[in-house]
Design an enzyme around this catalytic site. Structure first.
Site, mmCIF file in Angstrom:
data_model
loop_
_atom_site.group_PDB
_atom_site.id
_atom_site.type_symbol
_atom_site.label_atom_id
_atom_site.label_comp_id
_atom_site.label_asym_id
_atom_site.label_seq_id
_atom_site.Cartn_x
_atom_site.Cartn_y
_atom_site.Cartn_z
ATOM 1 N N ASN A 1 0.832 -1.197 0.000
ATOM 2 C CA ASN A 1 0.000 0.000 0.000
ATOM 3 C C ASN A 1 0.866 1.246 0.000
ATOM 4 O OD1 ASN A 1 -2.740 1.322 0.503
ATOM 5 N ND2 ASN A 1 -1.572 2.124 2.231
ATOM 6 N N GLU A 2 0.656 2.108 -0.959
ATOM 7 C CA GLU A 2 1.246 3.438 -1.039
ATOM 8 C C GLU A 2 2.756 3.457 -0.737
ATOM 9 O OE1 GLU A 2 -2.835 5.903 -0.175
ATOM 10 O OE2 GLU A 2 -1.306 5.901 1.401
#
Length: 578
Positions: free
Chosen positions: A249-250
């Site tokens: 994630n990110e």
């Protein structure tokens, strides 16, 4: 999660106040007052002219309905024979649940998943909350204490819920290098990985798998997690299998959100290699699963991976990081003989401003409402310029959906597109509901494969209404079509319109009609092109008075596939023509 990741951290520019673009004035607007429930009947020109009307619980017009002044007109053209393309069923998804809302896909993702240890179910909050390692994911899901020690219980509990709901699941895998070892609370800077507070996380075990991993063996393996899930549910292509795996994630924000795990900014080459290693391990275990990456947080990551330390060298010759990522994965497929990443995954939290950024809780002023209502146009409309730092510095990349699709076609054809986090704010107000309805229409028309909203709460009744308008408008499973067709409006400033068929049949023809005008009703002169004649239509809508979707007066007496429908201010309607 917009509070932590979507304002440009470089802070190189501030939004510039700009007046709203005035709606086109191609003709003199005829102003008159109409009642919400009144049917005006056939005009002298042979057009069926209706004011969309709401009914009370007994199905009859209410007694206290306001009158609305007609302040403008728009020509809406529908053509069920043109621009046909499938609408993915997976654009109606979410990262959170809300009672009464039907999702087609659910994502187990977000900041907490970067440090999740599937062997013991511990995770770390990162900078969202004191770099805290704990059992939050268990507690937040409502998993009983007696099940906390089961391997991957956070994941299996989530997927069991998806199966019960009839939804597919996206499961996030860990790629930053370390996961939480314990639930002992805050992790200090002096305990940054590698340290006793963390367990190394590897993409591949290179040894026989077990269904009972040892939490004390100082290693967590991602391919062993996928094997565990395949053994429990079946492969991705089976009815209960997990279809999608997301590569963390990110990552462009790891150094900000998870500095105890990955303290240095991630490099482009590093992220590419981590992607190849983990995606290869997943495909070895479940070859037909689909892999999503790189879950970029926002535009600065799209552009340069948040000014990655090696971007000037690695990115030479590429327009933006998206092109680099796609092209290098295409090369990896050529080298390995198989596709590793199936879906380009990005997050999109609008940077558009009125008096505030539209995703802010305080974005409630008239200027904020106006900005929110127009913001979906930055997804698709080349004639629109929003007020944002993205438009100021990088307007050539807007609208964003055609730009992303063009990058895919140029650098890695066949890659699908996911927007696994997004939110337009204002979910408790009608402007948020209209924006969400607009966004869902744009996702369907412009080929988005997966979309999962981030941040819906119980109070966000208007956001939920927008999903119901597409997925369950009548309370009995009535849904928008699955084949997008041509729909245009002469006034995209004041109106939005989308249309779809059910499969290849010309009837019924579904249309989503949105009046974004805050001051009065709009006359929509609707013209249907093609060989199919339509005689009647149902109208279901929500408006500024309530997020409840009610059936309005039916459209009758259509002559020559042309009629006029008058929508009150701030209204989203689902029209079903037969």
């Amino acid at each position: 999660m917009p509070a932590r990741s979507t304002t440009d951290p470089r802070s190189r520019r501030s939004p510039v106040a700009r007046s709203a673009t005035p709606p086109p004035q191609s003709q003199t607007v005829r102003r008159h007052a109409v009642r919400w429930f009144s049917a005006l009947g056939l005009s002298a020109l042979g057009l069926c002219v209706l004011v969309v009307s709401g009914c009370d619980s007994a199905g009859s017009p209410g007694d206290d309905e306001p009158e609305y002044e007609v302040v403008g007109q728009a020509v809406v053209t529908l053509n069920p024979e043109a621009d046909r393309r499938p609408i993915s069923p997976y654009i109606y998804g979410s990262n959170q649940d809300r009672a009464g809302t039907v999702w087609t896909v659910r994502r187990l993702g977000g900041n907490r998943l970067t440090g999740y240890n599937w062997e013991n179910n511990f995770s770390n909050a990162g900078s969202d909350y004191q770099h805290y390692s704990d059992r939050f994911l268990l507690f937040n899901a409502g998993i009983p204490d007696g099940e906390a020690g089961e391997p991957a219980r956070v994941v299996t509990f989530f997927h069991d819920q998806s199966l019960q709901m009839g939804a597919a699941s996206i499961v996030t895998l860990q790629m930053a290098g370390f996961v939480a070892r314990d639930d002992f609370g805050p992790v200090s800077a002096g305990q940054t990985a590698p340290s006793p507070r963390w367990v190394p996380a590897y993409p591949r075990k290179d040894a026989p798998f077990t269904l009972t991993p040892d939490p004390g063996d100082d290693a967590v393996y991602m391919d062993e997690l996928v094997h565990f899930l395949v053994q429990r549910y079946g492969a991705a292509t089976t009815p209960n299998g997990i279809r999608w795996y997301s590569l963390d994630n990110e990552p462009a924000l790891w150094a900000h959100t998870h500095p105890r795990i990955h303290p240095d900014p991630v490099g482009a080459e590093e992220l590419l290699q981590r992607t190849i290693d983990l995606a290869s391990a997943v495909k070895d275990v479940d070859p037909n699963s689909e892999v999503l990456g790189p879950a970029l947080y926002g535009f600065a990551a799209y552009l340069s991976l948040q000014d990655a330390p090696d971007w000037n060298q690695a990115g030479a010759g590429y327009r933006w990081f998206i092109d680099y990522y796609l092209d290098r994965l295409r090369q990896a497929e050529q080298a390995t003989g198989r596709r590793l990443v199936d879906v380009l995954d990005v997050h999109w939290y609008p940077e558009a401003h009125g008096d505030h950024r539209i995703t802010d809780p305080d974005a409630t002023t008239p200027a904020d409402v106006a900005a929110r209502l127009q913001a979906p146009r930055s997804l698709w409309d080349p004639t629109y310029t929003e007020t944002s730092w993205i438009a100021d510095c990088c307007s050539a990349f807007l609208p964003i959906l055609p730009t992303l699709q063009a990058s895919i076609e140029a650098h890695y054809p066949g890659t699908k597109l996911a927007i696994s986090e997004y939110n337009y704010g204002g979910g408790r107000s009608v402007s948020g509901g209209l924006a969400q309805a607009d966004v869902l229409g744009a996702f369907g028309r412009h080929g988005v494969y997966i979309a999962t909203l981030w941040g819906i709460e119980t109070e966000d009744a208007y956001t939920a209404a927008a999903f119901r308008l597409y997925r369950n408008y009548d309370g009995n499973g009535g849904a928008y079509g699955d084949t997008s067709v041509r729909a245009t409006t002469s006034d995209p400033h004041q109106t939005s319109v989308y249309a779809a068929l059910e499969g290849h049949d010309a009837r019924p023809l579904h249309a989503i009609l949105i009046n974004k005008n805050t001051e009065g009703a709009l006359e929509m002169q609707i013209r249907i092109e093609g060989d199919t004649a339509y005689a009647t239509g149902e109208v279901w809508a929500f408006d500024a008075r309530s997020p409840q979707i009610l059936r309005r007066d039916d459209v009758t007496g259509i002559t020559g596939n042309t009629f006029t429908l008058t929508l009150p201010p701030l209204t989203a309607a689902h029209l079903i023509l037969r």
